[in-house]
Design an enzyme around this catalytic site. Structure first.
Site, PDB file in Angstrom:
ATOM      1  N   HIS A   1       0.762  -1.238   0.087  1.00 53.42           N
ATOM      2  CA  HIS A   1      -0.004  -0.004   0.057  1.00 53.42           C
ATOM      3  C   HIS A   1       0.916   1.412   0.114  1.00 53.42           C
ATOM      4  CE1 HIS A   1       0.029  -0.284   4.435  1.00 53.42           C
ATOM      5  NE2 HIS A   1       0.051   1.021   4.453  1.00 53.42           N
TER       6      HIS A   1
ATOM      7  N   ASP B   1       1.188  -7.637   2.169  1.00 54.21           N
ATOM      8  CA  ASP B   1       1.350  -6.333   1.804  1.00 54.21           C
ATOM      9  C   ASP B   1       2.797  -5.918   1.651  1.00 54.21           C
ATOM     10  OD1 ASP B   1       0.769  -3.620   1.874  1.00 54.21           O
ATOM     11  OD2 ASP B   1      -0.427  -3.492   3.570  1.00 54.21           O
TER      12      ASP B   1
ATOM     13  N   SER C   1       3.874   2.275   8.257  1.00 55.19           N
ATOM     14  CA  SER C   1       3.659   1.510   7.180  1.00 55.19           C
ATOM     15  C   SER C   1       4.857   1.101   6.517  1.00 55.19           C
ATOM     16  CB  SER C   1       2.662   2.005   5.943  1.00 55.19           C
ATOM     17  OG  SER C   1       1.433   1.807   6.742  1.00 55.19           O
TER      18      SER C   1
HETATM   19  N1  ARG Z   1      -4.732   0.124   7.159  1.00 52.34           N
HETATM   20  C1  ARG Z   1      -3.361   0.313   6.501  1.00 52.34           C
HETATM   21  C2  ARG Z   1      -2.465   1.257   7.058  1.00 52.34           C
HETATM   22  O1  ARG Z   1      -2.943   2.593   7.277  1.00 52.34           O
HETATM   23  C3  ARG Z   1      -3.547   0.353   4.985  1.00 52.34           C
HETATM   24  C4  ARG Z   1      -3.811  -0.765   4.487  1.00 52.34           C
HETATM   25  C5  ARG Z   1      -4.280  -0.513   2.964  1.00 52.34           C
HETATM   26  N2  ARG Z   1      -5.199  -1.239   2.653  1.00 52.34           N
HETATM   27  C6  ARG Z   1      -6.569  -1.042   2.367  1.00 52.34           C
HETATM   28  N3  ARG Z   1      -7.493  -2.082   2.143  1.00 52.34           N
HETATM   29  N4  ARG Z   1      -6.917   0.139   2.188  1.00 52.34           N
HETATM   30  O2  ARG Z   1      -1.542   1.506   7.246  1.00 52.34           O
END
Ligand code: ARG
Length: 726
Positions: free
Chosen positions: A84, A220, A661
């Site tokens: 992501h 991811d 992330s």
């Molecule tokens: N929740 C994750 C974060 O903020 C991002 C995941 C991205 N995936 C998604 N399905 N939008 O680090």
């Protein structure tokens, strides 16, 4: 009886394994924090964690792009980060013919790597500049004035370390709400290439349904490489550039993990507000979060409708959609958890105690500095609250339409034009900027979804915002289309905007560029709409927000100073709120109990992926080859022998947040064991209140990452380069 006792003891000890609060500055680790790390399983010296003279772990950690973390995993500048985090670059590199986002991509040699617009930044060193900064604002009582002066101070201090030729620049971070200032000096590299990505069905497996939740099965990750000039300096993209030889890279371990293992996460957490007040929480829960969630809900619905129809639209909107959806779910969950934890009530109690203490303190020490803080907070929030919804509706609603957002960026052009000289340098510059920005805007514009969004947000603003705050003149322009409480009215009006605006019409735009006038711009229907709302806000409400914000910062400064005065022992164990400066967090791989009666394992496996797999689904589909290999249990050297399965993801007790992330999860010996990519739903209030029982960080296991690269992607070249430790 004896047996029962024993298991009771065990139970107690399981329950006392707490999540580990704290985002520490790796360069300023106190003895106590370091000792705790060792107690938990760290085998490295402080010098190995962070050193200014020798290479150390911190040299392998980078700021990836604008809001993520990455890590170097080979001696040739190979980077791991989240899928992501690479998402936008992957979508941009894709076309309907070469759809890397959908199908995945690997470079089997360096010539196949793909140029991106990304940058990465290495931290060279840090410097405490508190005294220098404070000297420059000494005696300035007015916080607005002080805020301005602070910017000047930052500039003059960072100018001294800047070295453009070598990509070196300094950034000053305010810590503990303006009670300490630390300068981080970075080196920025601009030639970053895409090396590999799994198909989106793996990189975003589970989509928004699984996002922010455990158990999770998302691969991811994505792979990039940083290049430098022949002499190792930062350089613009050039095919003659060489892979960067890093000062340090993380060895990758495929030995596997156990419940309770040490886990350390380095990275760049973006923001927390652990000393948020009850007033802030109330505003968030009552107004800000629900407004944002409702508006994003609508925008996402309209975008999704078009994305499922056409792969080209999907590629265009994918990155924006993911970003909007990510924080739509976050803010919804945040409020739910804040309510569940009674955070508001807890903060109120804490503040009452603080208030009592501040009176005592004034009596005993003659220092009245902290006495009015809580009362002033109350007044400040009361003053701003009537306009708070308006601000969210502008940012998330009116400007949530891409057309409207672009149109609003033309306000400076109108100002320049209205001075009367269409040939002035200012006008020329604004025109050039507008023309370039329009080209970018058009690349990503999807008219059908935007048309619906525009109609939806215009109506929502009308029905939900106090009528005295509306740009009333503007709604008089919509009124001829029908009843202002009727959806159909806004649909008819929005269609007219889209048909008539020059922004979406090359011929009209060219004519305007050739003979630009302020009135031509003002008469454009998209511009007229956007500018009416933006000007209304800027003139009447933005100044109130600035005052509110500055006052909050001022109060925050004294509140935190007071908290630290009140308990100097506690103060010595405090860590500053996240602010996108490098931090380290330590903890353990750990199972948990999200709710009564439910136990969550610390890992997920390939078995679970197959259970979730739904052929053809938007979120739970998988590449056929993966399904075949999984059914055959073809896990190669990446298999987890204990489970006789492939471990996909795991959870730890670490304290992280957005910005982390892509962060490396590191074992006690400094090896990479996974990539952090999410937080769990039960602790989504973590920006404000860290929950020791429920907070977990969700990580993709590096064995799954390598399995995807090797077995599914066939990129043995990368495995050879990484040389995993068995
Ligand atoms: N929740 C994750 C974060 O903020 C991002 C995941 C991205 N995936 C998604 N399905 N939008 O680090």
């Amino acid at each position: 009886m004896k047996k029962l006792l024993l298991s009771l003891v065990l139970l107690v000890s399981i329950n006392t394994v707490k999540a580990d609060e704290g985002m520490w500055l790796p360069m300023l680790l106190g003895k106590q924090v370091y000792d705790n790390m060792v107690k938990k399983g760290l085998k490295l010296t402080k010098e190995q964690l962070y050193s200014i003279n020798k290479s150390s772990l911190k040299d392998a950690i980078i700021i990836f792009g604008r809001g993520c973390t990455g890590e170097i995993v080979s001696n040739q500048g190979l980077i791991f980060t989240n899928h992501h985090c690479g998402y936008d670059a992957i979508a941009s590199a894709s076309s309907v013919q070469n759809n890397y986002l959908r199908d995945g991509f690997y470079a089997f040699n360096k010539d196949q790597e793909i140029k991106t617009e990304l940058t990465v930044q290495f931290l060279l060193r840090i410097e405490d500049v508190t005294k220098q900064v404070q000297d420059k604002v000494k005696g300035i009582e007015d916080w607005t004035e002080r805020t301005k002066k602070l910017q000047d101070a930052y500039k003059s201090i960072t100018e001294k370390v800047a070295d453009k030729e070598n990509g070196i620049s300094g950034r000053i971070y305010s810590m503990f709400k303006d009670n300490q200032y630390i300068m981080y000096v970075y080196q920025t590299y601009k030639d970053v290439r895409l090396v590999g990505t799994p198909p989106e069905s793996i990189g975003k497996f589970g989509g928004d349904t699984d996002n922010w939740e455990w158990p999770r099965h998302t691969g991811d990750f994505s792979v990039f490489r940083v290049y430098a000039s022949k002499d190792g300096k930062p350089a613009e993209y050039n095919k003659d550039n060489q892979p960067l030889k890093p000062k340090h890279f993380l060895p990758v371990s495929i030995k596997g993990i156990k419940d309770g293992d040490y886990a350390m996460i380095y990275g760049y957490p973006g923001s927390t507000n652990r000393y948020e007040t009850s007033y802030g929480i109330k505003l968030k829960n009552d107004i800000e979060n629900p407004s944002l969630v409702a508006l994003r809900d609508m925008r996402l619905k309209y975008m999704h409708e078009q994305m499922v129809k056409d792969p080209a639209v999907k590629l265009k909107l994918a990155s924006d959609y993911a970003g909007i959806a990510n924080y739509w779910k976050f803010f919804d969950g945040e409020t739910k958890q804040l309510i569940k934890f009674n955070t508001y009530e807890q903060k109120q109690k804490y503040e009452n105690d603080f208030q009592k203490w501040s009176v005592e303190w004034a009596k005993n020490k003659g220092n009245r500095e902290f006495m009015g803080v809580m009362g002033d907070y109350q007044t400040n929030y009361e003053t701003w609250t009537p306009y708070a919804k308006h601000r969210v509706y502008l940012r998330e609603g009116i400007l949530g339409s891409p057309l409207s957002a672009f149109a609003s960026s033309l306000v400076p052009l109108e100002m320049a034009l209205s001075k009367g000289d269409a040939n002035s340098a200012e006008v020329k510059k604004a025109l050039e900027a507008a023309d370039a920005a329009r080209a970018t805007f058009l690349e990503n514009e999807d008219i059908p979804s935007d048309n619906n969004i525009l109609a939806g947000v215009a109506k929502a603003f009308y029905t939900d915002i106090d009528e005295t705050q509306r740009p009333q003149d503007y709604y008089e322009k919509i009124a001829p289309y029908g009843d202002l409480y009727d959806d159909a009215t806004y649909k008819k009006w929005a269609l007219d905007v889209f048909v008539n605006t020059m922004i979406l019409n090359d011929e009209k735009w060219k004519a305007f560029m050739a003979a630009p006038t302020a009135s031509a711009l003002s008469n454009d229907p998209a511009y007229a709409f956007a500018s009416a709302f933006v000007k209304n806000y800027n003139e009447k409400y933005a100044p109130l927000f600035t005052t509110f914000n500055n006052k909050n910062n001022e109060l925050g400064h004294f509140y935190l100073k007071g908290i630290m005065q009140r308990d100097s022992v506690a103060a010595s164990k405090m860590y500053p709120d996240a602010n996108f400066s490098m931090r380290v967090s330590y903890g353990n791989v750990k199972s948990y109990k999200p709710r009564d009666g439910i136990f969550c394992d610390y890992i997920t496996t390939a078995k679970g992926i197959l259970e979730k797999y739904k052929p053809g689904d938007y979120e739970f589909d998988l590449p056929n080859k993966q399904v075949e290999l999984f059914k055959k249990k073809d896990f190669g050297q990446y298999i987890d022998k204990n489970r006789n399965d492939l471990v996909i993801a795991f959870i730890t007790t670490n304290d992280i947040t957005g910005g982390n992330s892509g962060s490396p999860v590191i074992d006690g010996n400094g090896n990479l064991i996974g990539l952090a990519f999410d937080g769990n739903y039960e602790a989504l209030s973590h920006k404000i209140a860290f929950d020791k029982d429920l907070n977990r960080t969700i990580c993709v296991d590096v064995r799954y990452v390598l399995w995807c690269i090797d077995k599914l992607g066939g990129a043995k070249n990368l495995i050879d380069e990484i040389k995993p430790i068995k």
